[in-house]
Scaffold this motif. Structure first.
Motif, PDB file in Angstrom:
ATOM      1  N   GLN A 117      -4.069  -4.662   5.843  1.00  0.00           N
ATOM      2  CA  GLN A 117      -4.341  -5.965   5.238  1.00  0.00           C
ATOM      3  C   GLN A 117      -3.085  -6.832   5.310  1.00  0.00           C
ATOM      4  O   GLN A 117      -1.980  -6.376   5.023  1.00  0.00           O
ATOM      5  N   GLU A 118      -3.255  -8.106   5.663  1.00  0.00           N
ATOM      6  CA  GLU A 118      -2.106  -8.972   5.897  1.00  0.00           C
ATOM      7  C   GLU A 118      -1.363  -9.370   4.623  1.00  0.00           C
ATOM      8  O   GLU A 118      -0.237  -9.867   4.687  1.00  0.00           O
ATOM      9  N   GLN A 119      -1.950  -9.126   3.457  1.00  0.00           N
ATOM     10  CA  GLN A 119      -1.320  -9.558   2.205  1.00  0.00           C
ATOM     11  C   GLN A 119      -0.176  -8.645   1.747  1.00  0.00           C
ATOM     12  O   GLN A 119       0.376  -8.839   0.676  1.00  0.00           O
ATOM     13  N   SER A 120       0.179  -7.653   2.516  1.00  0.00           N
ATOM     14  CA  SER A 120       1.287  -6.726   2.243  1.00  0.00           C
ATOM     15  C   SER A 120       1.208  -6.187   0.811  1.00  0.00           C
ATOM     16  O   SER A 120       0.148  -5.781   0.354  1.00  0.00           O
ATOM     17  N   TYR A 121       2.337  -6.217   0.062  1.00  0.00           N
ATOM     18  CA  TYR A 121       2.353  -5.617  -1.285  1.00  0.00           C
ATOM     19  C   TYR A 121       1.569  -6.436  -2.301  1.00  0.00           C
ATOM     20  O   TYR A 121       1.207  -5.927  -3.373  1.00  0.00           O
ATOM     21  N   HIS A 122       1.284  -7.691  -1.987  1.00  0.00           N
ATOM     22  CA  HIS A 122       0.533  -8.527  -2.925  1.00  0.00           C
ATOM     23  C   HIS A 122      -0.849  -7.939  -3.222  1.00  0.00           C
ATOM     24  O   HIS A 122      -1.378  -8.110  -4.333  1.00  0.00           O
ATOM     25  N   LYS A 123      -1.422  -7.246  -2.245  1.00  0.00           N
ATOM     26  CA  LYS A 123      -2.759  -6.684  -2.439  1.00  0.00           C
ATOM     27  C   LYS A 123      -2.758  -5.625  -3.539  1.00  0.00           C
ATOM     28  O   LYS A 123      -3.724  -5.508  -4.302  1.00  0.00           O
ATOM     29  N   TYR A 124      -1.677  -4.871  -3.653  1.00  0.00           N
ATOM     30  CA  TYR A 124      -1.620  -3.817  -4.668  1.00  0.00           C
ATOM     31  C   TYR A 124      -1.447  -4.409  -6.069  1.00  0.00           C
ATOM     32  O   TYR A 124      -1.998  -3.880  -7.047  1.00  0.00           O
ATOM     33  N   ILE A 125      -0.692  -5.477  -6.166  1.00  0.00           N
ATOM     34  CA  ILE A 125      -0.493  -6.115  -7.472  1.00  0.00           C
ATOM     35  C   ILE A 125      -1.795  -6.723  -7.975  1.00  0.00           C
ATOM     36  O   ILE A 125      -2.192  -6.531  -9.132  1.00  0.00           O
ATOM     37  N   GLU A 126      -2.484  -7.438  -7.106  1.00  0.00           N
ATOM     38  CA  GLU A 126      -3.747  -8.062  -7.496  1.00  0.00           C
ATOM     39  C   GLU A 126      -4.808  -7.000  -7.782  1.00  0.00           C
ATOM     40  O   GLU A 126      -5.539  -7.097  -8.780  1.00  0.00           O
ATOM     41  N   PHE A 127      -4.887  -5.962  -6.951  1.00  0.00           N
ATOM     42  CA  PHE A 127      -5.878  -4.911  -7.169  1.00  0.00           C
ATOM     43  C   PHE A 127      -5.592  -4.159  -8.464  1.00  0.00           C
ATOM     44  O   PHE A 127      -6.506  -3.769  -9.190  1.00  0.00           O
ATOM     45  N   GLY A 128      -4.306  -3.959  -8.776  1.00  0.00           N
ATOM     46  CA  GLY A 128      -3.947  -3.295 -10.020  1.00  0.00           C
ATOM     47  C   GLY A 128      -4.429  -4.061 -11.230  1.00  0.00           C
ATOM     48  O   GLY A 128      -4.917  -3.471 -12.210  1.00  0.00           O
ATOM     49  N   ASN A 129      -4.326  -5.378 -11.180  1.00  0.00           N
ATOM     50  CA  ASN A 129      -4.802  -6.199 -12.291  1.00  0.00           C
ATOM     51  C   ASN A 129      -6.319  -6.108 -12.417  1.00  0.00           C
ATOM     52  O   ASN A 129      -6.859  -6.039 -13.525  1.00  0.00           O
ATOM     53  N   ARG A 130      -7.008  -6.094 -11.280  1.00  0.00           N
ATOM     54  CA  ARG A 130      -8.464  -5.956 -11.324  1.00  0.00           C
ATOM     55  C   ARG A 130      -8.863  -4.601 -11.904  1.00  0.00           C
ATOM     56  O   ARG A 130      -9.824  -4.503 -12.668  1.00  0.00           O
ATOM     57  N   THR A 131      -8.122  -3.567 -11.558  1.00  0.00           N
ATOM     58  CA  THR A 131      -8.418  -2.228 -12.074  1.00  0.00           C
ATOM     59  C   THR A 131      -8.233  -2.172 -13.581  1.00  0.00           C
ATOM     60  O   THR A 131      -9.020  -1.539 -14.297  1.00  0.00           O
TER      61      THR A 131
END
Length: 334
Positions: A96-110
Motif C-alpha cells: 500500500q502506498e500510504q507507508s506507515y500512515h496505514k498502520y496508524i489509521e488502521f490502529g485507530n479504527r481497531t
C-alpha cells in the motif's frame, strides 16, 4: 447508626467523615459512595462494574488521543476507503502506498471496536450486577449509539477527504462521549432518588453558562486545528480557510471567559459555604484549565509541534471530564 444531615451550605464537610483520605484538588475522583442519607437497601457498587465504568471512560479518552495521532501525523487517509482500508481488504496490505500512515489509521479504527466492546460489557454488567439501576441502561445504550455514529462520521470524513468541518464534528462527538462516560461514573455511585441542589440557584445558572463557554472553547479549538498545519493528510492538506492567527486568539479569548466563569462559580461556593466535594471538583477543573491554557500557549509560540498538540488534545478530554464532574457535584441523588 444514622447520620444527621449537616447544616450550613447543605453539603458535606471533611469533618463529617473523619479518617477519610483526601487527594490533590487537581485530580479528585467523584465520591466512592453518596455521603449522606444513603438508603439502607442500596447495595454497594460491584467491584467489576466500578472497573467497567472507569474502563469505559479510559477507552473513550484513548480514542481521542489516537484520533489526534492520526491527524497530527498526516495519517487521516492512511486507509483511503471505508469501511475497508483499501478496496478489497479491511486491513492494510503490504504494498500500500500510504507507508506507515496505514498502520496508524488502521490502529485507530481497531480501537473503535474495543470502545464498542467495553460499552457493551458495561451495559451487560449493569443488567447483571445492578438490575435495580434500570435508569442507567438507557444512557449506556446512548453511548453505544454514539460510538456507532462516530464510526459513520469517521467514514464520511474519509469519503469527503478530511473536510475540516466534518473532522471537527468527529472530535466534538468524541467529547460528548467522554462527558457521558464521566457522568456514568458519577451516577453509578449515586442513588436514584430525587435530585437535590446543593448550591443556590444563581450558582447553578452560572455553572451552566460555564458549560456553554466550555463548548464554545472546544468548537473554536477544532477550527484552530482545522486552520493550521495539522489537517490530517500529509499529501493533500485540507484547511478551513480561516486565518490561523485570528482564530487562535479568538480561541484564547473564549478560554479567558471560561476561566473567569470557573473562578466566579468557585468563589460563589466559598462565600455560600457550599459542599466541600463541589468546591474540590471546581478547584480541580480550574487547575486543569490553567494547565490547558499553559500548554496552548506553549504550542502556539513553539510552532505547533505535533507532540504538544497531542498533549493539548488529551488535556481537552480531561477538561471535559472535570467539567462534567464539577456540574454533577452541584447536586445529589440519594
Amino acid at each position: 447508626m444514622t447520620h444527621s444531615r449537616p447544616t450550613g451550605g447543605g453539603g458535606v464537610t471533611a469533618s463529617d467523615y473523619p479518617g477519610e483520605v483526601t487527594t490533590s484538588p487537581a485530580f479528585v475522583p467523584p465520591p466512592a459512595e453518596p455521603r449522606e442519607g444513603v438508603r439502607a437497601d442500596k447495595a454497594p457498587v460491584h467491584p467489576w462494574l466500578r472497573r467497567l465504568f472507569w474502563l469505559n471512560l479510559a477507552v473513550e479518552i484513548g480514542i481521542v488521543v489516537t484520533g489526534g495521532l492520526v491527524r497530527l501525523t498526516g495519517s487521516g487517509l492512511g486507509c483511503p476507503t471505508w469501511p475497508q482500508c483499501v478496496p478489497g481488504s479491511f486491513t492494510p496490505v503490504k504494498h500500500q502506498e500510504q507507508s506507515y500512515h496505514k498502520y496508524i489509521e488502521f490502529g485507530n479504527r481497531t480501537l473503535t471496536g474495543l470502545v464498542l466492546v467495553v460499552a457493551l460489557a458495561l451495559l451487560i454488567g449493569i443488567i447483571k450486577w445492578a438490575p435495580q439501576r434500570k435508569g442507567l441502561r438507557v444512557p449506556v445504550a446512548g453511548v453505544l449509539g454514539g460510538i456507532a455514529l462516530q464510526a459513520i462520521v469517521g467514514g464520511i470524513t474519509v469519503h469527503m477527504e478530511l473536510n475540516p468541518f466534518i473532522v471537527a464534528l468527529h472530535f466534538l462527538i468524541s467529547m460528548l462521549l467522554v462527558s457521558a462516560s464521566a457522568w456514568l461514573i458519577w451516577r453509578g455511585r449515586e442513588g436514584d432518588g430525587e435530585r437535590r441542589l446543593l448550591v443556590v440557584r444563581p450558582i447553578e445558572i452560572t455553572a451552566w453558562l460555564t458549560t456553554a463557554a466550555a463548548f464554545v472553547v472546544l468548537v473554536l479549538g477544532t477550527i484552530v486545528t482545522g486552520s493550521g498545519p495539522h489537517s490530517g493528510d500529509a499529501v493533500a492538506p485540507a484547511r478551513t480557510g480561516f486565518d490561523p492567527r485570528s482564530v487562535s486568539w479568538l480561541h484564547a479569548d473564549a478560554v479567558m471567559l471560561f476561566v473567569g466563569l470557573v473562578i466566579a462559580v468557585l468563589l460563589a461556593q466559598k462565600v455560600t459555604k457550599a459542599s466541600h466535594q463541589s468546591v474540590k471538583m471546581w478547584t480541580g477543573l480550574l487547575v486543569v484549565t490553567f494547565a490547558q491554557g499553559a500548554i496552548g500557549y506553549v504550542q502556539y509560540f513553539t510552532g505547533l509541534p505535533w507532540v504538544i498538540v497531542l498533549v493539548h488534545m488529551f488535556g481537552a478530554a480531561l477538561l471535559v471530564t472535570y467539567m462534567t464532574w464539577a456540574m454533577c457535584s452541584l447536586r445529589e441523588r440519594i
